[in-house]
Enzyme design. Structure first.
Site, PDB file in Angstrom:
ATOM      1  N   ASP A  33     -45.453 -49.919  -6.359  1.00 33.63           N
ATOM      2  CA  ASP A  33     -44.856 -51.236  -6.091  1.00 33.63           C
ATOM      3  C   ASP A  33     -44.209 -51.231  -4.708  1.00 33.63           C
ATOM      4  OD1 ASP A  33     -43.809 -53.706  -8.203  1.00 33.63           O
ATOM      5  OD2 ASP A  33     -42.894 -53.542  -6.216  1.00 33.63           O
ATOM      6  N   ILE A  34     -44.436 -52.320  -3.958  1.00 33.98           N
ATOM      7  CA  ILE A  34     -43.930 -52.404  -2.579  1.00 33.98           C
ATOM      8  C   ILE A  34     -42.417 -52.656  -2.549  1.00 33.98           C
ATOM      9  CG2 ILE A  34     -44.225 -54.884  -2.174  1.00 33.98           C
ATOM     10  CD1 ILE A  34     -45.661 -54.177   0.443  1.00 33.98           C
ATOM     11  N   GLN A  96     -42.634 -63.452 -13.825  1.00 31.53           N
ATOM     12  CA  GLN A  96     -43.914 -63.151 -13.163  1.00 31.53           C
ATOM     13  C   GLN A  96     -43.953 -63.802 -11.777  1.00 31.53           C
ATOM     14  OE1 GLN A  96     -47.496 -64.434 -15.223  1.00 31.53           O
ATOM     15  NE2 GLN A  96     -48.796 -63.044 -14.022  1.00 31.53           N
ATOM     16  N   HIS A 102     -50.436 -57.463 -14.916  1.00 27.65           N
ATOM     17  CA  HIS A 102     -50.097 -56.091 -14.511  1.00 27.65           C
ATOM     18  C   HIS A 102     -49.022 -55.518 -15.417  1.00 27.65           C
ATOM     19  CE1 HIS A 102     -47.709 -58.985 -12.175  1.00 27.65           C
ATOM     20  NE2 HIS A 102     -46.710 -58.130 -12.270  1.00 27.65           N
ATOM     21  N   HIS A 104     -45.846 -52.802 -15.288  1.00 25.28           N
ATOM     22  CA  HIS A 104     -44.946 -52.012 -14.449  1.00 25.28           C
ATOM     23  C   HIS A 104     -44.624 -50.708 -15.178  1.00 25.28           C
ATOM     24  CE1 HIS A 104     -43.384 -55.408 -11.826  1.00 25.28           C
ATOM     25  NE2 HIS A 104     -43.825 -56.121 -12.848  1.00 25.28           N
TER      26      HIS A 104
END
Ligand code: AMP
Ligand code: ZN
Length: 141
Positions: A33-34, A96, A102, A104
């Site tokens: 994750d960025i 979201q 997705h 996490h």
């Protein structure tokens, strides 16, 4: 070619947008994750484009869950966190922000203060039982 050219995660799978890839197989793709909630925060996505859990095929959902288990185990073995949360958000009301399904994987440490919990207070058991009856009918007929 991305499955959906307007989808950020389809474009990541296609290699149009860079990412820190950690795992991929025939049906899934995983990357860091960025904006990590904690050190080691990773995302697992199906190659199939679907907005939420409701549109995703059962096969893709199963494959994504299996890949999330692999990633979570690798994170546990590599970072030895005190715990790990799996999180999945559907629609903005649930948090979201990227509309390609997705999961996490979020490593946790004792006292890290991440706000993923809710205050514990007893429910109205008559209301809970009534809702359970409605859901049983919906699920089992
Ligand atoms: P959600 O809020 O459940 O939709 O989660 C979307 C996640 O995608 C967030 O945690 C973002 O930080 C993450 N994200 C957004 N853009 C990127 C990107 N280009 N690379 C990696 N993660 C991203
Ligand atoms: Zn997509």
């Amino acid at each position: 070619m991305p499955a959906d050219k307007d989808c950020l995660f389809c474009r990541i799978i296609a290699g149009d947008i860079p990412c820190q890839r950690i795992y991929e197989d025939e049906h899934t793709f995983a990357f860091m994750d960025i904006n990590p909630a904690s050190t080691g925060h990773a995302l697992i996505i199906p190659r199939e484009h679907a907005r939420t859990i409701h549109e995703l095929s059962p096969e893709a959902l199963a494959a994504t869950a299996l890949s999330a288990q692999k990633v979570a185990t690798a994170v546990r073995d590599t970072l030895t966190p005190d715990g790990i949360n799996l999180l999945q958000c559907n629609e903005p009301a649930a948090g979201q922000t990227v509309f390609h399904f997705h999961l996490h994987v979020i490593p946790r440490s004792k006292g890290d203060g991440l706000a993923l919990g809710w205050p514990i207070s007893p429910g109205d058991m008559d209301a809970v039982a009534g809702l359970a009856a409605r859901l049983r009918t919906r699920l089992n007929g």
